[in-house]
Design a protein around this motif. Structure first.
Motif, PDB file in Angstrom:
ATOM      1  N   SER A   1      39.675  39.427  93.458  1.00 30.74           N
ATOM      2  CA  SER A   1      40.289  39.091  92.169  1.00 30.74           C
ATOM      3  C   SER A   1      39.532  37.942  91.496  1.00 30.74           C
ATOM      4  O   SER A   1      39.284  37.972  90.292  1.00 30.74           O
ATOM      5  N   ALA A   2      39.137  36.952  92.282  1.00 33.73           N
ATOM      6  CA  ALA A   2      38.370  35.829  91.734  1.00 33.73           C
ATOM      7  C   ALA A   2      37.005  36.283  91.217  1.00 33.73           C
ATOM      8  O   ALA A   2      36.436  35.644  90.331  1.00 33.73           O
ATOM      9  N   GLN A   3      36.508  37.403  91.738  1.00 36.21           N
ATOM     10  CA  GLN A   3      35.236  37.970  91.274  1.00 36.21           C
ATOM     11  C   GLN A   3      35.462  38.945  90.116  1.00 36.21           C
ATOM     12  O   GLN A   3      34.579  39.725  89.796  1.00 36.21           O
ATOM     13  N   GLN A   4      36.641  38.875  89.524  1.00 33.53           N
ATOM     14  CA  GLN A   4      36.983  39.686  88.350  1.00 33.53           C
ATOM     15  C   GLN A   4      37.078  41.183  88.650  1.00 33.53           C
ATOM     16  O   GLN A   4      36.848  42.010  87.758  1.00 33.53           O
ATOM     17  N   VAL A   5      37.412  41.553  89.883  1.00 33.19           N
ATOM     18  CA  VAL A   5      37.630  42.955  90.222  1.00 33.19           C
ATOM     19  C   VAL A   5      39.080  43.292  89.880  1.00 33.19           C
ATOM     20  O   VAL A   5      39.996  42.689  90.430  1.00 33.19           O
ATOM     21  N   PRO A   6      39.299  44.240  88.967  1.00 32.74           N
ATOM     22  CA  PRO A   6      40.672  44.636  88.646  1.00 32.74           C
ATOM     23  C   PRO A   6      41.321  45.328  89.848  1.00 32.74           C
ATOM     24  O   PRO A   6      40.691  46.163  90.504  1.00 32.74           O
ATOM     25  N   ILE A   7      42.578  44.973  90.107  1.00 31.40           N
ATOM     26  CA  ILE A   7      43.328  45.560  91.221  1.00 31.40           C
ATOM     27  C   ILE A   7      44.646  46.081  90.662  1.00 31.40           C
ATOM     28  O   ILE A   7      45.477  45.297  90.192  1.00 31.40           O
ATOM     29  N   LEU A   8      44.801  47.390  90.704  1.00 34.77           N
ATOM     30  CA  LEU A   8      46.049  48.007  90.241  1.00 34.77           C
ATOM     31  C   LEU A   8      46.731  48.723  91.391  1.00 34.77           C
ATOM     32  O   LEU A   8      46.069  49.269  92.284  1.00 34.77           O
ATOM     33  N   LEU A   9      48.065  48.708  91.345  1.00 34.07           N
ATOM     34  CA  LEU A   9      48.875  49.428  92.313  1.00 34.07           C
ATOM     35  C   LEU A   9      49.574  50.579  91.610  1.00 34.07           C
ATOM     36  O   LEU A   9      50.040  50.429  90.478  1.00 34.07           O
ATOM     37  N   CYS A  10      49.676  51.689  92.283  1.00 34.08           N
ATOM     38  CA  CYS A  10      50.372  52.853  91.757  1.00 34.08           C
ATOM     39  C   CYS A  10      51.837  52.508  91.494  1.00 34.08           C
ATOM     40  O   CYS A  10      52.546  52.048  92.393  1.00 34.08           O
TER      41      CYS A  10
ATOM     42  N   THR B   1      54.432  54.459  90.838  1.00 30.87           N
ATOM     43  CA  THR B   1      55.361  55.305  91.589  1.00 30.87           C
ATOM     44  C   THR B   1      55.434  54.863  93.044  1.00 30.87           C
ATOM     45  O   THR B   1      56.525  54.738  93.611  1.00 30.87           O
ATOM     46  N   CYS B   2      54.281  54.595  93.640  1.00 32.14           N
ATOM     47  CA  CYS B   2      54.233  54.152  95.036  1.00 32.14           C
ATOM     48  C   CYS B   2      54.969  52.824  95.211  1.00 32.14           C
ATOM     49  O   CYS B   2      55.690  52.625  96.191  1.00 32.14           O
ATOM     50  N   ALA B   3      54.780  51.911  94.266  1.00 30.24           N
ATOM     51  CA  ALA B   3      55.438  50.605  94.326  1.00 30.24           C
ATOM     52  C   ALA B   3      56.950  50.754  94.165  1.00 30.24           C
ATOM     53  O   ALA B   3      57.720  50.154  94.932  1.00 30.24           O
ATOM     54  N   ASN B   4      57.377  51.553  93.191  1.00 28.77           N
ATOM     55  CA  ASN B   4      58.813  51.736  92.960  1.00 28.77           C
ATOM     56  C   ASN B   4      59.507  52.327  94.178  1.00 28.77           C
ATOM     57  O   ASN B   4      60.584  51.859  94.574  1.00 28.77           O
TER      58      ASN B   4
ATOM     59  N   GLY C   1      50.030  49.484  88.085  1.00 30.48           N
ATOM     60  CA  GLY C   1      49.303  50.367  87.182  1.00 30.48           C
ATOM     61  C   GLY C   1      49.957  51.739  87.126  1.00 30.48           C
ATOM     62  O   GLY C   1      51.001  51.965  87.731  1.00 30.48           O
ATOM     63  N   THR C   2      49.323  52.629  86.414  1.00 26.23           N
ATOM     64  CA  THR C   2      49.870  53.970  86.225  1.00 26.23           C
ATOM     65  C   THR C   2      48.835  55.025  86.617  1.00 26.23           C
ATOM     66  O   THR C   2      47.641  54.739  86.733  1.00 26.23           O
ATOM     67  N   LEU C   3      49.316  56.228  86.760  1.00 20.78           N
ATOM     68  CA  LEU C   3      48.435  57.345  87.040  1.00 20.78           C
ATOM     69  C   LEU C   3      47.471  57.580  85.878  1.00 20.78           C
ATOM     70  O   LEU C   3      46.318  57.962  86.079  1.00 20.78           O
ATOM     71  N   GLU C   4      47.930  57.301  84.673  1.00 19.92           N
ATOM     72  CA  GLU C   4      47.061  57.437  83.505  1.00 19.92           C
ATOM     73  C   GLU C   4      45.877  56.465  83.587  1.00 19.92           C
ATOM     74  O   GLU C   4      44.748  56.817  83.238  1.00 19.92           O
ATOM     75  N   GLU C   5      46.151  55.232  84.057  1.00 23.54           N
ATOM     76  CA  GLU C   5      45.059  54.260  84.202  1.00 23.54           C
ATOM     77  C   GLU C   5      44.088  54.710  85.288  1.00 23.54           C
ATOM     78  O   GLU C   5      42.869  54.609  85.116  1.00 23.54           O
ATOM     79  N   LEU C   6      44.628  55.214  86.389  1.00 17.17           N
ATOM     80  CA  LEU C   6      43.770  55.737  87.447  1.00 17.17           C
ATOM     81  C   LEU C   6      42.907  56.879  86.918  1.00 17.17           C
ATOM     82  O   LEU C   6      41.709  56.952  87.222  1.00 17.17           O
ATOM     83  N   THR C   7      43.482  57.730  86.109  1.00 11.76           N
ATOM     84  CA  THR C   7      42.735  58.849  85.532  1.00 11.76           C
ATOM     85  C   THR C   7      41.600  58.342  84.647  1.00 11.76           C
ATOM     86  O   THR C   7      40.459  58.813  84.749  1.00 11.76           O
ATOM     87  N   ARG C   8      41.877  57.358  83.799  1.00 14.69           N
ATOM     88  CA  ARG C   8      40.833  56.785  82.939  1.00 14.69           C
ATOM     89  C   ARG C   8      39.732  56.135  83.775  1.00 14.69           C
ATOM     90  O   ARG C   8      38.539  56.313  83.501  1.00 14.69           O
ATOM     91  N   TRP C   9      40.130  55.374  84.786  1.00 12.23           N
ATOM     92  CA  TRP C   9      39.149  54.729  85.654  1.00 12.23           C
ATOM     93  C   TRP C   9      38.284  55.769  86.357  1.00 12.23           C
ATOM     94  O   TRP C   9      37.080  55.589  86.501  1.00 12.23           O
TER      95      TRP C   9
END
Length: 119
Positions: free
Chosen positions: A71-80, A82-85, A101-109
């Motif tokens: 994170s300090a190296q500016q690496v974005p970290i997203l969690l699903c 649905t998985c979190a909920n 994060g969302t599945l839509e963000e994962l799809t874009r990435w």
């Protein structure tokens, strides 16, 4: 610049899969920070690796610290989301730099990445 996405699925501390995933991520960033644009997306039980207040007295590694370095190296970290909920995890429980994060963000990435690794 090469764009890489790592999608982690493995639970923390149950196996070394998430640990090795983060080792790979750290090694990629150590090569040349400008050469690789790296993103991490956590799914399934891997989301537990991004929780605050981890105590690992019997282990030689701490996933929270590894995530914090990324994170300090500016690496974005997203969690699903649905998985979190499903697991009762909310944003207040996460280390600084990790977000829901969302599945839509994962799809874009995924579509924007040159390489995608699922671990």
């Amino acid at each position: 610049m090469q764009k890489m996405l790592i999608v982690a699925h493995a639970s923390p501390y149950g196996t070394e899969k998430l640990f090795n995933c983060l080792r790979i991520a750290l090694a990629l960033k150590e090569q040349d920070e400008q050469a690789v644009e790296l993103k991490l997306f956590l799914m399934s039980d891997a989301i537990f690796g991004a929780l605050k207040h981890q105590t690992t007295p019997d282990l030689s590694y701490n996933l929270q610290q590894m995530f914090e370095i990324l994170s300090a190296q500016q690496v974005p970290i997203l969690l699903c989301k649905t998985c979190a909920n499903v697991r009762g995890v909310n944003a207040d429980m996460l280390i600084d730099g990790a977000e829901i994060g969302t599945l839509e963000e994962l799809t874009r990435w995924t579509l924007a990445a040159d390489k995608v690794m699922h671990i």
